[in-house]
Design a protein around this motif. Structure first.
Motif, mmCIF file in Angstrom:
data_model
loop_
_atom_site.group_PDB
_atom_site.id
_atom_site.type_symbol
_atom_site.label_atom_id
_atom_site.label_comp_id
_atom_site.label_asym_id
_atom_site.label_seq_id
_atom_site.Cartn_x
_atom_site.Cartn_y
_atom_site.Cartn_z
ATOM 1 N N HIS A 1 -3.111 1.733 -7.496
ATOM 2 C CA HIS A 1 -4.091 2.198 -6.518
ATOM 3 C C HIS A 1 -5.320 1.295 -6.591
ATOM 4 O O HIS A 1 -6.156 1.418 -7.482
ATOM 5 N N GLY A 2 -5.426 0.394 -5.624
ATOM 6 C CA GLY A 2 -6.510 -0.573 -5.616
ATOM 7 C C GLY A 2 -7.869 0.010 -5.322
ATOM 8 O O GLY A 2 -8.890 -0.650 -5.576
ATOM 9 N N LYS A 3 -7.927 1.254 -4.821
ATOM 10 C CA LYS A 3 -9.239 1.848 -4.550
ATOM 11 C C LYS A 3 -10.001 2.113 -5.830
ATOM 12 O O LYS A 3 -11.220 2.289 -5.812
ATOM 13 N N THR A 4 -9.308 2.130 -6.976
ATOM 14 C CA THR A 4 -9.992 2.321 -8.253
ATOM 15 C C THR A 4 -11.013 1.221 -8.484
ATOM 16 O O THR A 4 -12.161 1.484 -8.848
ATOM 17 N N THR A 5 -10.590 -0.021 -8.281
ATOM 18 C CA THR A 5 -11.458 -1.161 -8.582
ATOM 19 C C THR A 5 -12.031 -1.837 -7.349
ATOM 20 O O THR A 5 -13.112 -2.419 -7.420
ATOM 21 N N MET A 6 -11.322 -1.805 -6.224
ATOM 22 C CA MET A 6 -11.689 -2.559 -5.013
ATOM 23 C C MET A 6 -12.079 -3.991 -5.381
ATOM 24 O O MET A 6 -13.028 -4.562 -4.854
ATOM 25 N N ALA A 7 -11.287 -4.578 -6.273
ATOM 26 C CA ALA A 7 -11.538 -5.933 -6.764
ATOM 27 C C ALA A 7 -10.290 -6.776 -6.514
ATOM 28 O O ALA A 7 -9.320 -6.677 -7.282
ATOM 29 N N PRO A 8 -10.286 -7.591 -5.468
ATOM 30 C CA PRO A 8 -9.088 -8.389 -5.169
ATOM 31 C C PRO A 8 -8.616 -9.243 -6.336
ATOM 32 O O PRO A 8 -7.408 -9.458 -6.497
ATOM 33 N N MET B 1 10.575 -7.596 -4.675
ATOM 34 C CA MET B 1 9.677 -8.687 -5.014
ATOM 35 C C MET B 1 8.235 -8.208 -4.977
ATOM 36 O O MET B 1 7.864 -7.380 -4.157
ATOM 37 N N PRO B 2 7.400 -8.732 -5.885
ATOM 38 C CA PRO B 2 5.966 -8.376 -5.820
ATOM 39 C C PRO B 2 5.370 -8.812 -4.493
ATOM 40 O O PRO B 2 5.820 -9.789 -3.880
ATOM 41 N N ALA B 3 4.361 -8.104 -4.042
ATOM 42 C CA ALA B 3 3.684 -8.476 -2.806
ATOM 43 C C ALA B 3 2.933 -9.783 -3.004
ATOM 44 O O ALA B 3 2.349 -10.032 -4.059
ATOM 45 N N ALA B 4 2.943 -10.611 -1.968
ATOM 46 C CA ALA B 4 2.195 -11.863 -2.010
ATOM 47 C C ALA B 4 0.731 -11.601 -1.685
ATOM 48 O O ALA B 4 0.363 -10.557 -1.136
ATOM 49 N N TYR B 5 -0.106 -12.591 -2.016
ATOM 50 C CA TYR B 5 -1.523 -12.537 -1.672
ATOM 51 C C TYR B 5 -2.005 -13.965 -1.498
ATOM 52 O O TYR B 5 -1.283 -14.931 -1.799
ATOM 53 N N ASP B 6 -3.228 -14.115 -1.008
ATOM 54 C CA ASP B 6 -3.790 -15.433 -0.749
ATOM 55 C C ASP B 6 -4.512 -15.921 -2.007
ATOM 56 O O ASP B 6 -5.668 -15.573 -2.254
ATOM 57 N N ALA B 7 -3.833 -16.741 -2.789
ATOM 58 C CA ALA B 7 -4.411 -17.217 -4.045
ATOM 59 C C ALA B 7 -5.640 -18.082 -3.809
ATOM 60 O O ALA B 7 -6.579 -18.079 -4.619
ATOM 61 N N ASP B 8 -5.658 -18.828 -2.702
ATOM 62 C CA ASP B 8 -6.824 -19.673 -2.415
ATOM 63 C C ASP B 8 -8.060 -18.820 -2.142
ATOM 64 O O ASP B 8 -9.180 -19.169 -2.565
ATOM 65 N N ARG C 1 -6.378 -7.337 3.541
ATOM 66 C CA ARG C 1 -5.927 -8.353 4.491
ATOM 67 C C ARG C 1 -6.793 -9.606 4.401
ATOM 68 O O ARG C 1 -6.308 -10.730 4.580
ATOM 69 N N ALA C 2 -8.080 -9.438 4.103
ATOM 70 C CA ALA C 2 -8.961 -10.599 3.947
ATOM 71 C C ALA C 2 -8.513 -11.474 2.787
ATOM 72 O O ALA C 2 -8.783 -12.691 2.784
ATOM 73 N N TYR C 3 -7.840 -10.872 1.812
ATOM 74 C CA TYR C 3 -7.344 -11.627 0.664
ATOM 75 C C TYR C 3 -5.823 -11.762 0.680
ATOM 76 O O TYR C 3 -5.204 -12.045 -0.343
ATOM 77 N N GLY C 4 -5.259 -11.584 1.865
ATOM 78 C CA GLY C 4 -3.865 -11.926 2.091
ATOM 79 C C GLY C 4 -2.831 -11.043 1.445
ATOM 80 O O GLY C 4 -1.665 -11.447 1.322
ATOM 81 N N VAL C 5 -3.187 -9.817 1.034
ATOM 82 C CA VAL C 5 -2.197 -8.931 0.423
ATOM 83 C C VAL C 5 -1.172 -8.544 1.486
ATOM 84 O O VAL C 5 -1.529 -8.018 2.546
ATOM 85 N N ARG C 6 0.088 -8.800 1.198
ATOM 86 C CA ARG C 6 1.127 -8.688 2.219
ATOM 87 C C ARG C 6 1.811 -7.322 2.261
ATOM 88 O O ARG C 6 2.469 -7.007 3.252
#
Length: 434
Positions: A80-87, A1-8, A113-118
């Protein structure tokens, strides 16, 4: 399953005010929220130069293209999220089915973690006791949080185990660790199979760690995309697969081991060499990052879905550009523009002149033929031209090379509806955290 995140939390980015800290926006927008700015549908002509923009259709195309390609080849994707560092862009990738987000260090994990990436893969060793304690606290606080990190030596494992065993109790969740496999003249990673197996044995024997698989970065050992370069990457990945097989007896019975490789240069070889491990019970995870914007330089040349494709699937498109203004013409054939090393990437290639925006209403967009950027200072760029003359005040679109050193120069990046239009509409503003 895709990782969850904090949509709010992602949605709340639109409620943040813009200010003088955001060099992409003019003073007329300061004090307004992102949502308020976007409600007026501003155009590129309302933004100062220099400015870097993203293409909305280009981003969508690239995210969907690699998601489909990965699924077709039986791979999971952990961009690799370090490319953009854009949640907000991470959320876009997760919504398209990405299994996790990859990051490079614990600071970046804090943003996730601040944006809830699980689910996060840290493509690095973590040996700071302070950071290991924070990760332990996060694992204890959130039972759904998953993190995997790397180790390439027994010494690394010993440091991790000592720091964690002094902090967590016997019932604490173990930290998942992947054996990092390197190559001669590469970056980090165990240099031979015996060392890699010893690292795996040390992880498996630790009381607070769990052996979760193997990982590496073939881009660090690759030397071009000619046949010799591709053969070298295949050999590295083949050794990679062999080490995974040697470690299989050390994996817990209830774990799906992760086999992870793949930047944005050789992902077709990851599918070719490591992809079959998926049929043998492994989760093969691709970690490409630069594909989300592709580029007009390095990745256009070397990507398997670039200008010379080496695999099936649609080609990626460049989804990032910069807009600069001619401020001086001190010599014949030379113009100076208002962007430099603090605004544009320059570590792989110079920016590529592509078009001249209309000089007045009703005029067409002109191709920037016969133009070459030869040098960047801190805040100035040097443009030599022959075919199409430029004049002071002209605004040029330039293509960029290497997304990883483009995003870090911009804290807020406008997204436009059509970068080829005479005056594109700004449809989003993407916040980065570097």
């Amino acid at each position: 399953m895709p990782a969850a995140y904090d949509a709010d939390a992602i949605a709340a980015l639109a409620d943040q005010p813009v200010s003088w800290r955001d060099k992409a926006l003019p003073p007329a927008f300061w004090g307004r929220t992102v949502a308020e700015v976007l409600a007026d549908k501003p155009r590129l002509s309302q933004l100062p130069t220099p400015v870097m923009t993203l293409s909305a259709p280009g981003l969508r195309h690239n995210v969907d293209t690699l998601a489909r390609w990965s699924a077709h080849h039986g791979l999971d994707l952990a961009p690799h999220g370090k490319t953009t560092m854009a949640p907000a862009l991470w959320a876009m990738q997760l919504d398209a089915g990405s299994w996790a987000i990859t990051l490079a260090n614990v600071f970046q994990l804090g943003v996730a973690r601040a944006y809830g990436v699980r689910r996060v893969l840290i493509a690095n060793a973590v040996i700071s006791p302070l950071q290991l304690r924070w990760i332990a606290d996060e694992l204890a606080r959130d039972p759904e949080f998953e993190v995997l990190c790397w180790a390439d030596s027994v010494r690394t494992v010993e440091i991790m185990e000592a720091a964690r065993s002094a902090y967590v109790g016997p019932d604490a969740r173990r930290l998942d660790v992947l054996v990092e496999i390197g190559g001669l003249d590469g970056r980090t990673g165990a240099r031979d199979a015996e060392t890699a197996v010893a690292v795996g044995e040390a992880i498996a024997a630790a009381s607070t760690l769990r052996l979760a698989g193997v990982a590496g970065y073939e881009g660090a050992v690759g030397h071009g995309v000619d046949e010799a370069g591709l053969a070298g990457v295949r050999a590295y990945l083949s050794e990679f697969a062999g080490i995974h097989h040697r470690l299989k007896s050390l994996y817990d019975a209830d774990i799906t081991p992760v086999v992870s490789a793949g930047g944005s240069q050789y992902f077709e070889l990851v599918a070719e060499v490591l992809g079959p491990l998926g049929a043998d019970g492994a989760r093969v995870v691709l970690r490409s990052g630069a594909y989300i914007t592709h580029d007009d330089g390095l990745y256009r040349r070397v990507s398997p879905l670039g200008e010379n494709p080496r695999t099936d699937g649609e080609r990626l498109v460049s989804a990032m550009h910069a807009w600069v203004r001619i401020t001086s013409q001190p010599e014949p054939g030379l113009a100076i523009f208002d962007a430099g090393k603090r605004d544009l990437p320059f570590d792989q290639d110079m920016p590529e002149p592509q078009l001249i925006r209309p000089r007045s209403d009703g005029e067409p967009v002109l191709p920037a033929t016969g133009m070459t950027v030869t040098k960047l200072n801190d805040q100035h760029g040097f443009l030599h031209f022959t075919d199409v003359p430029v004049v002071i005040g002209d605004e040029l679109r330039v293509g960029l090379s290497h997304p990883c050193t483009a995003f870090d120069k911009w804290g807020l990046i406008p997204v436009v509806d059509d970068p080829d239009a005479a005056d594109p509409v700004v449809v989003d503003l993407v916040r980065t955290f570097f």
